[in-house]
Design an enzyme around this catalytic site. Structure first.
Site, PDB file in Angstrom:
ATOM      1  N   GLY A  60       0.997  -1.174   0.056  1.00 46.88           N
ATOM      2  CA  GLY A  60      -0.149  -0.003  -0.144  1.00 46.88           C
ATOM      3  C   GLY A  60       0.660   1.108  -0.111  1.00 46.88           C
ATOM      4  N   ASN A  61       0.083   2.338  -0.182  1.00 45.83           N
ATOM      5  CA  ASN A  61       0.809   3.534  -0.131  1.00 45.83           C
ATOM      6  C   ASN A  61       0.411   4.485   0.870  1.00 45.83           C
ATOM      7  OD1 ASN A  61       2.360   3.896  -2.405  1.00 45.83           O
ATOM      8  ND2 ASN A  61       0.691   4.105  -3.708  1.00 45.83           N
ATOM      9  N   ARG A  62       1.319   5.113   1.716  1.00 42.61           N
ATOM     10  CA  ARG A  62       0.972   5.842   2.749  1.00 42.61           C
ATOM     11  C   ARG A  62       0.082   7.089   2.400  1.00 42.61           C
ATOM     12  NH1 ARG A  62       6.170   7.441   6.443  1.00 42.61           N
ATOM     13  NH2 ARG A  62       4.565   8.541   7.414  1.00 42.61           N
ATOM     14  N   SER A  63      -1.190   7.200   2.635  1.00 40.44           N
ATOM     15  CA  SER A  63      -2.109   8.014   2.185  1.00 40.44           C
ATOM     16  C   SER A  63      -3.539   8.052   3.179  1.00 40.44           C
ATOM     17  CB  SER A  63      -2.582   7.941   0.754  1.00 40.44           C
ATOM     18  OG  SER A  63      -3.509   8.844   0.552  1.00 40.44           O
ATOM     19  N   ALA A 116      -3.384   8.382  -4.015  1.00 39.30           N
ATOM     20  CA  ALA A 116      -1.722   7.704  -4.142  1.00 39.30           C
ATOM     21  C   ALA A 116      -1.906   6.310  -4.569  1.00 39.30           C
ATOM     22  CB  ALA A 116      -1.226   7.730  -2.511  1.00 39.30           C
TER      23      ALA A 116
END
Ligand code: C5P
Length: 219
Positions: free
Chosen positions: A29-32, A95
């Protein structure tokens, strides 16, 4: 400037991260947090725009008056965003994962006794922003975000040209109190004519300032 320049228009926003499954219990995952995109969708709805929000996995309440469509992966977000066209304005604040596992394992991948690590094969995801910008139903205004840790202006200018978008809102994610997960942010907005700095300030206020720029472009 008229605050209701967006009234009656259809505004499509994407927000949050995407999760790319590796197996039934793991993902990339992306940090968002999705806060910036949700603030933009809330502000667009308050201005009377018919607002569709395609949201990755986040823990945020749906803003009043917003048509929210939840997705998990980049492929699902791609389908949901393109499926929501036509729109007058697209704001890509998600993101999106750039890479996804080539295959999703059916069962949980087990540690093998005696063997070392695990090699994952990743493949590129489709670029939603670029596909919206080159779509037959291209919105009048396409705005993308750029989260950079360095060379914000050069990267934003490159993205404007390469992805054929009208505006890029860049934020430096390496700076304390700014960027992903924080409540505050600073946006550097670039278009063909120049740049504007919005903030620093709360993402809710930045969303309003960003929509003022969008509304001005649509006049
Ligand atoms: O090239 P980069 O990923 O940094 O561009 C960021 C912008 O492109 C953001 O607006 C993001 O939502 C969008 N994007 C996208 N689809 C991807 C990757 C990024 O829409 N697969």
């Amino acid at each position: 400037m008229s605050r209701d320049a967006l009234a009656g228009l259809r505004v499509l926003v994407s927000a949050g991260p995407t999760f790319e499954d590796i197996d039934p219990v793991r993902f990339i995952g992306n940090r968002s947090s999705g806060k910036m995109g949700f603030a933009i969708a809330a502000a667009a709805a308050r201005r009377g725009a018919g607002t569709v929000l395609v949201a990755g996995p986040v823990t945020l309440d749906t803003p009043a008056g917003v048509d929210r469509r939840d997705v998990r992966s980049a492929a699902q977000m791609h389908a949901a965003v393109l499926g929501a066209l036509p729109a007058d304005v697209y704001i890509g604040a998600a993101a999106v994962a750039d890479f996804t596992p080539a295959e999703v394992a059916e069962g949980k991948i087990k540690k093998q006794p005696g063997s070392g690590g695990l090699t994952l094969e990743l493949v590129r995801t489709a670029d939603i922003l670029a596909d919206v910008a080159s779509h037959a139903l291209r919105p009048r205004l396409v705005l993308g975000f750029a989260a950079e840790t360095a060379d914000l202006e050069a990267n934003a200018q490159d993205k404007l040209r390469r992805k054929r978008v009208d505006m890029i809102a860049g934020n430096c994610v390496g700076v304390a109190g700014s960027g992903f997960e924080a409540d505050d942010n600073t946006l550097h907005v670039f278009d063909a004519t120049g740049s504007h700095v919005l903030g620093p300030g709360p993402k809710t206020g930045l969303a309003e300032a960003l929509l003022d720029l969008v509304a001005a472009r649509l006049q």
